[in-house]
Motif scaffolding. Structure first.
Motif, PDB file in Angstrom:
ATOM      1  N   SER A 140       0.946  -1.114   0.011  1.00 18.34           N
ATOM      2  CA  SER A 140      -0.062   0.119  -0.121  1.00 18.34           C
ATOM      3  C   SER A 140       0.802   1.250   0.090  1.00 18.34           C
ATOM      4  CB  SER A 140      -1.088   0.167   1.187  1.00 18.34           C
ATOM      5  OG  SER A 140      -1.713   1.130   1.379  1.00 18.34           O
ATOM      6  N   THR A 177       2.744  -1.392   4.933  1.00 20.24           N
ATOM      7  CA  THR A 177       1.480  -1.791   4.917  1.00 20.24           C
ATOM      8  C   THR A 177       1.016  -2.631   3.690  1.00 20.24           C
ATOM      9  OG1 THR A 177       0.842   0.017   6.284  1.00 20.24           O
ATOM     10  CG2 THR A 177      -0.833  -1.144   5.149  1.00 20.24           C
ATOM     11  N   ILE A 224      -5.118   2.441  -4.134  1.00 17.90           N
ATOM     12  CA  ILE A 224      -4.298   2.269  -2.973  1.00 17.90           C
ATOM     13  C   ILE A 224      -2.886   1.710  -3.053  1.00 17.90           C
ATOM     14  CG2 ILE A 224      -4.567   1.521  -0.445  1.00 17.90           C
ATOM     15  CD1 ILE A 224      -7.379   0.923  -1.086  1.00 17.90           C
ATOM     16  N   ILE A 251      -1.816  -5.215   1.250  1.00 21.97           N
ATOM     17  CA  ILE A 251      -3.172  -5.699   1.172  1.00 21.97           C
ATOM     18  C   ILE A 251      -2.951  -6.996   0.216  1.00 21.97           C
ATOM     19  CG2 ILE A 251      -5.259  -5.114  -0.431  1.00 21.97           C
ATOM     20  CD1 ILE A 251      -4.598  -2.138   0.055  1.00 21.97           C
ATOM     21  N   VAL A 280      -8.847  -1.988  -4.637  1.00 19.03           N
ATOM     22  CA  VAL A 280      -7.578  -1.815  -4.358  1.00 19.03           C
ATOM     23  C   VAL A 280      -6.514  -1.097  -5.020  1.00 19.03           C
ATOM     24  CG1 VAL A 280      -7.586  -3.740  -2.734  1.00 19.03           C
ATOM     25  CG2 VAL A 280      -6.373  -3.931  -4.752  1.00 19.03           C
ATOM     26  N   VAL A 294      -5.610  -6.438   5.152  1.00 19.22           N
ATOM     27  CA  VAL A 294      -4.818  -5.368   5.489  1.00 19.22           C
ATOM     28  C   VAL A 294      -3.865  -5.830   6.607  1.00 19.22           C
ATOM     29  CG1 VAL A 294      -4.364  -2.820   5.539  1.00 19.22           C
ATOM     30  CG2 VAL A 294      -6.401  -3.701   4.492  1.00 19.22           C
ATOM     31  N   THR A 314      -5.091   2.778   4.849  1.00 17.24           N
ATOM     32  CA  THR A 314      -5.427   1.633   3.830  1.00 17.24           C
ATOM     33  C   THR A 314      -6.596   1.220   4.222  1.00 17.24           C
ATOM     34  OG1 THR A 314      -2.994   1.237   3.608  1.00 17.24           O
ATOM     35  CG2 THR A 314      -4.487  -0.394   2.894  1.00 17.24           C
TER      36      THR A 314
END
Length: 156
Positions: free
Chosen positions: A36, A118, A154, A120, A151, A111, A43
């Protein structure tokens, strides 16, 4: 006799190659993981907002860090979204021939933090859709595309 030996050798090599693909290659492609460009909390908010914008419902949102803490375990932040696109779910649930695919429902997006970043992740339903029959495969392929759409803004 030489033809039989050649056939058996080919068969054994084919089986070995198939087992290698299933054991060594397929597991690496079962999940899609993206880094992310946002912080963990940003997120989580962005996934929730994007799901709504893309007309997916969110039956559940799990804070696995809090759940693990209740059971005496410390883990980095992890939030899992259960997402549903009713129009797609209906295609599976209305049809007894493909109802077994309901075991993959609802779709999940996770997440989490690792190594200070971070991420996903989600099941690679697009890949799995190719292994399913035509009806379930079409729906799972559409669900996978929908999750990627959620997503896309992001991820890096």
């Amino acid at each position: 006799m030489k033809g039989l030996t050649l056939f058996l050798t080919g068969l054994i090599l084919g089986v070995a190659a198939t087992i290698f693909i299933i054991v060594a290659i397929l597991p690496k492609h079962m999940f899609i993981e993206h880094e992310s460009k946002l912080s963990f909390n940003e997120t989580v908010d962005a996934v929730a907002n994007s799901a709504i914008e893309n007309k997916w419902s969110m039956p559940h949102k799990y804070d696995l860090q809090a759940t693990m803490k209740k059971h005496g375990h410390e883990v980095n932040p992890v939030t899992v979204f259960s997402l549903c696109k009713p129009e797609l779910a209906y295609q599976i649930l209305k049809n007894n021939d493909v109802r077994s695919a309901s075991a993959l429902m609802p779709c999940r997006i996770s997440v989490y933090e690792k190594d200070g970043k971070t991420y996903i992740s989600m099941l690679n339903a697009g890949m799995l859709s190719k292994l399913m029959g035509k009806k379930a495969g079409k729906v799972m392929g559409a669900a996978s595309a929908g999750n990627e759409e959620i997503v896309k803004t992001i991820i890096q």
